[in-house]
Design an enzyme around this catalytic site. Structure first.
Site, short mmCIF file in Angstrom:
data_model
loop_
_atom_site.label_atom_id
_atom_site.label_comp_id
_atom_site.label_asym_id
_atom_site.label_seq_id
_atom_site.Cartn_x
_atom_site.Cartn_y
_atom_site.Cartn_z
CG HIS A 165 -0.14 0.31 2.51
ND1 HIS A 165 0.55 -0.65 3.18
CD2 HIS A 165 0.06 1.47 3.19
CE1 HIS A 165 1.14 -0.10 4.23
NE2 HIS A 165 0.87 1.18 4.26
C1 UD1 Z 1 -1.43 6.26 5.21
C2 UD1 Z 1 -0.08 6.62 5.84
C3 UD1 Z 1 0.85 5.44 5.77
C4 UD1 Z 1 0.21 4.22 6.41
C5 UD1 Z 1 -1.13 3.95 5.73
C6 UD1 Z 1 -1.85 2.78 6.35
C7 UD1 Z 1 0.49 9.00 5.57
C8 UD1 Z 1 1.37 9.96 4.87
N1 UD1 Z 1 0.56 7.72 5.11
O1 UD1 Z 1 -1.19 5.98 3.84
O2 UD1 Z 1 2.05 5.74 6.47
O3 UD1 Z 1 1.07 3.11 6.24
O4 UD1 Z 1 -1.95 5.11 5.87
O5 UD1 Z 1 -2.93 2.38 5.57
O6 UD1 Z 1 -0.21 9.36 6.48
N2 UD1 Z 1 -8.43 5.98 0.60
C9 UD1 Z 1 -9.70 5.48 0.48
N3 UD1 Z 1 -10.39 5.21 1.62
C10 UD1 Z 1 -9.88 5.45 2.87
C11 UD1 Z 1 -8.60 5.99 2.97
C12 UD1 Z 1 -7.87 6.24 1.84
O7 UD1 Z 1 -10.18 5.24 -0.61
O8 UD1 Z 1 -10.59 5.18 3.86
C13 UD1 Z 1 -7.64 6.24 -0.63
C14 UD1 Z 1 -7.81 7.65 -1.13
O9 UD1 Z 1 -7.80 7.59 -2.51
C15 UD1 Z 1 -6.55 8.34 -0.66
C16 UD1 Z 1 -5.54 7.21 -0.71
O10 UD1 Z 1 -6.27 6.03 -0.36
O11 UD1 Z 1 -6.21 9.42 -1.44
C17 UD1 Z 1 -4.39 7.39 0.25
O12 UD1 Z 1 -4.86 7.60 1.60
P1 UD1 Z 1 -3.93 8.42 2.64
O13 UD1 Z 1 -4.58 8.47 3.95
O14 UD1 Z 1 -3.52 9.72 2.01
O15 UD1 Z 1 -2.62 7.59 2.71
P2 UD1 Z 1 -2.39 6.02 2.80
O16 UD1 Z 1 -1.85 5.60 1.48
O17 UD1 Z 1 -3.58 5.29 3.32
#
Ligand code: UD1
Length: 355
Positions: A204
């Site tokens: 991820h």
């Molecule tokens: C975040 C953390 C990472 C951690 C991970 C665990 C940061 C910088 N990164 O990364 O260190 O390992 O969480 O999962 O904080 N999205 C959804 N649904 C959700 C959440 C996210 O669809 O409930 C999608 C969205 O398109 C979003 C993307 O995932 O833009 C990334 O989510 P984000 O919270 O920015 O970072 P993670 O990749 O989850």
């Protein structure tokens, strides 16, 4: 009792909340704030359900956004809560944007700040997680380190005060909800897997799954593996596989089961009963290690150097090539792993009694 606010927002933080709540809720006025960084049921609510966590006191509902925008929005939401509630201490966990936002907001409002999982370091200073860790540690008043190497990392950066070796709070979680045989057997029967006969895989991290060449190497590499593989997909990974036209090729691999993101009960059951793990997750490599399973890491490095040093995890590099893996895992040297939450609680209470 003193008021302590714990800030969570992303999947790995919800699971670590469970041991913390157990250790702190009867000894402090504990307040939980969910930033809303993760919001899908499988990324958030499922963990509260499975761990019987109390409802959070505040939900900021921030959602996804660019790095700085997300941190800024969380800070604005948190500042309002902190000014209203005036906690004596703020606790942040790990290395996400919610961690950094919580740390900066507490520090700028003169609130005592404790960081759990302090001192972990990556060699890549540009990773968002590394930026979050370095800044959070620099401004924290209390640094709870999971292992010896984290302490050395802090000292090398000139941080010398209020550093504690607490052990890994994830290990506490496992002892709270370790899945039993009946649950594992029925889960594996549903999946058509045999104990020790399948690989659990996750990926991820942005620096991996935002690169088409990485995802292409994985999709191709998976075709080489002969053991069945289960791959629960993070929404970011699924979105990118579709964007780079790789999802259908991945789906056509008959050896592979793709699923939605799974809850912590399923994750622990699978990591306990699998042959081994392929992952870029910091949490999963530790969960697997505590169950005596080896992880191959889809990165050049791991922040969990003690596990790497003992050969319990092995890095495959940022362009991983799959081959015949050796799943034999050496025993884990576990002196400081247990009872992290109660150690953390003791340190925090000491500080609280002085304010
Ligand atoms: C975040 C953390 C990472 C951690 C991970 C665990 C940061 C910088 N990164 O990364 O260190 O390992 O969480 O999962 O904080 N999205 C959804 N649904 C959700 C959440 C996210 O669809 O409930 C999608 C969205 O398109 C979003 C993307 O995932 O833009 C990334 O989510 P984000 O919270 O920015 O970072 P993670 O990749 O989850």
């Amino acid at each position: 009792m003193k008021k302590v606010a714990v800030v969570v927002g992303a999947r790995p933080q919800f699971i670590k909340l469970a041991p913390l709540v157990e250790a702190l809720s009867s000894r402090t006025k504990l307040m939980t704030i969910h930033t809303g960084q993760h919001y899908d049921f499988e990324m958030s609510d499922i963990f509260f359900d499975q761990l019987n966590l109390p409802d959070v006191d505040y939900h900021l509902g921030i959602g996804s956004a660019g790095q700085a925008t997300q941190v800024g929005r969380i800070m604005a939401g948190l500042e309002k809560v902190f000014l209203e509630q005036r906690p004596a201490m703020v606790v942040v966990i790990g290395d996400t944007n919610s961690t950094l936002a919580g740390a900066l907001t507490a520090s700028k409002n003169g609130i005592m700040l404790a960081h759990i999982e302090a001192g972990l370091r990556s060699k890549n200073k540009n990773l968002p997680e590394q930026i979050n860790r370095v800044v959070t540690d620099r401004i924290s008043d209390i640094l709870c380190c999971p292992d010896h190497i984290s302490i050395l990392n802090l000292k090398a950066e000139g941080i010398n005060k209020n550093i504690y070796l607490t052990g890994d709070i994830l290990y506490d979680l496992i002892s709270m909800i370790e899945p039993g045989d009946d649950y594992i057997d029925s889960l594996l029967a549903n999946l058509g897997f045999k104990r020790d006969g399948f690989i659990l895989m996750t990926m991820h991290r942005a620096e991996n799954v935002d690169r088409p060449e990485f995802l292409d190497a994985i999709v191709t590499g998976l075709e080489i593996l002969t053991k069945p593989v289960i791959l629960p997909l993070h929404p970011r990974t699924e979105k990118n596989l579709r964007k780079f036209d790789l999802f259908e090729k991945l789906e056509s691999n008959a050896n592979l089961k793709i699923s939605k993101p799974i809850g912590i009960r399923e994750s622990l059951a699978l990591s306990k009963s699998c042959l081994g793990v392929i992952t870029d997750s910091g949490g999963l490599q530790r969960e697997a290690a505590y169950f005596g399973k080896k992880s191959y890491i889809l990165r050049d490095e791991t922040e969990w150097l003690e596990l790497e040093h003992h050969g319990i995890v092995q890095c495959l590099g940022s362009m991983p090539v799959f081959d015949d893996f050796n799943w034999q895992a050496p025993a884990i040297p576990g002196a400081y792993f247990a009872r992290a939450a109660s150690r953390i609680a003791e340190f925090l209470l000491d500080f609280l009694s002085a304010v």
